[in-house]
Design an enzyme around this catalytic site. Sequence first.
Site, PDB file in Angstrom:
ATOM      1  N   SER A  21     113.201  15.998  15.858  1.00 44.59           N
ATOM      2  CA  SER A  21     112.019  15.316  15.210  1.00 44.59           C
ATOM      3  C   SER A  21     112.844  14.768  14.539  1.00 44.59           C
ATOM      4  O   SER A  21     111.858  13.342  13.765  1.00 44.59           O
ATOM      5  CB  SER A  21     110.843  15.552  15.351  1.00 44.59           C
ATOM      6  OG  SER A  21     110.441  16.825  14.878  1.00 44.59           O
ATOM      7  N   LYS A  76     100.749  17.022  12.750  1.00 42.86           N
ATOM      8  CA  LYS A  76     101.904  16.015  12.034  1.00 42.86           C
ATOM      9  C   LYS A  76     101.452  14.453  11.048  1.00 42.86           C
ATOM     10  O   LYS A  76     101.163  14.355   9.838  1.00 42.86           O
ATOM     11  CB  LYS A  76     103.074  14.999  12.810  1.00 42.86           C
ATOM     12  CG  LYS A  76     104.230  15.772  12.896  1.00 42.86           C
ATOM     13  CD  LYS A  76     105.466  14.834  14.075  1.00 42.86           C
ATOM     14  CE  LYS A  76     106.204  16.601  14.379  1.00 42.86           C
ATOM     15  NZ  LYS A  76     107.607  16.032  14.877  1.00 42.86           N
TER      16      LYS A  76
END
Length: 419
Positions: free
Chosen positions: A299, A342
């Site tokens: 990611s 996140k």
Amino acid sequence: GVRDESEIRGHRRTYVGAMPGKIMNALKKAGTSNPVILLDEIDKMSSDMRGDPASAMLEVLDPEQNRNFSDHYIELEYDLSRVMFVMTANDLGRIPGPLRDRMEIINLAGYTPNEKTEIGKRYLLKKAVENNGLYEYEVAIGDKVLTDIVRGWTKEAGVREFERLINTVCRKIATEVVEKQIEEGKKFNVTKKQVSKYLGPRRFEDTDIEKEPEIGLVNGLAWTSVGGELLNIEVVTVPGKGSIQITGKLGDVMQESARAALSYVRSVSDRLGIDNEWYEKNDIHIHVPEGATPKDGPSAGITMVTALTSAITGIPVFQNVAMTGEVTIRGRVLPIGGLKEKLLAAKQAGVKTVLIPAKNEKDLAKVPSEISSGLEIIPCEHVDQVLKKALKLSNPEKFMHVVNLTVLENDPTNLEVAN
């Protein structure tokens, strides 16, 4: 921690000390054929020469097979299809694939700091006061102090360490009560200064972002087992012979991500205004700080593309922007996991804008408003959109302007360039 198959299927009656397995014992204890049975920490099973308990669990959990479950001790078939099994695990990767295939998996995200503060205020503090014999005294820890304990002394998805710390504070107060022979009924109001005295210096500092745009420095977002992290990625270019260095204790997937990012940047060099000879005359160094911490996962792809583009072109990157997303060598942005954690990490670090994959836009509905409020969340399908938002450009719309090639009718060799 079960490692003996007989604990599930039972021992054969020819053995000394034979007994039925835990499943049949649980049914006997419940006194019914359709109880709820909790199998805690299913990922901690291990196999050795005594047998493979994970394989025995296949027969227990599979609704097609467990109608005829056979316990070695009872030696009669028993119908387990009416039992509801609930399992818990910390790591899905440690559950064997065939066993995982029999389960319906429900992922529970970690608590946010606000949720931890509420749990501490409503339950953990009262419990700690009773456990440490302070019920005749009044102990008060304010919301701001509890949040400070969560952020400064704990790094976890749950509240286990948080509970230990509250117990530590109450034990220190109990020690003062005994040493100074304080009378009953006194109120103890714990302040931030006293927390540092009771728990020692802060273990974890909040990640600060740079204020001014920087060249080759990008804020990425990473998911860990204890929540989200702000992950800085740095790129520098120096005169050399075209070598590439990747440092920061990165796993195989993250190193591949860095190479894919570089391949994409090289493929669009003409649109960035970079001469292909530049790569032969310069060295590129990609570094992810906190070198002692292992890091892996795809990611950080768009983060690396942005850092590389910034370092090679010399265009600064806005430091109040963070991003997450996997990248392909054609520049498409692929979805990621752990969006809630996140976004929380970005908000705590003071980030204003977060760039996420367009395919993760549907996951925003599951993100609590206390996390998403105050953040500008921009879904992106292609790296071009990411670069236009993250780089400090005078004219973002004209940056990397695509040149379309159209084939004229009746003459496939004749190409007309359309801006």
